[in-house]
Design a protein around this motif. Structure first.
Motif: not given
Length: 98
Positions: A33-53
């Protein structure tokens, strides 16, 4: 709306049943049950990192200075590979006895 409530009620009943069956089932269910939540958090981090850096030079857009060329600094070598490579002089080549 009733179907949605029934769906979550069935999921909760399954969680309680697996928890009562043993600790291993509870841990496995928690991980699944935690895997989908972890996937969403990882995707959010990657998207924000690629936009702001993105590399920038003081907020300027990269397309503004297309017509200007950079000046070469003293001692900076040209890294392009030339069409005709430089050959070593014959004296510096190693020779093997025949």
């Amino acid at each position: 709306m009733e179907k949605v409530g029934s769906f979550f009620s069935d999921i909760w009943d399954t969680i309680l049943t697996k928890h009562q069956e043993g600790l291993f089932n509870t841990v496995c269910l928690g991980v699944i049950l935690a895997l989908p939540l972890l996937l969403v958090i990882a995707l959010l981090f990657v998207c924000c990192y690629s936009c702001w850096s993105r590399p920038g030079d003081g907020g300027q857009r990269p397309g503004r200075n297309k017509g200007k060329k950079k000046r070469k600094r003293k001692g900076e070598d040209d890294l392009w590979i030339s069409a005709q490579p430089k050959l070593l002089p014959m004296e510096k080549r190693l020779s093997l006895p025949v």
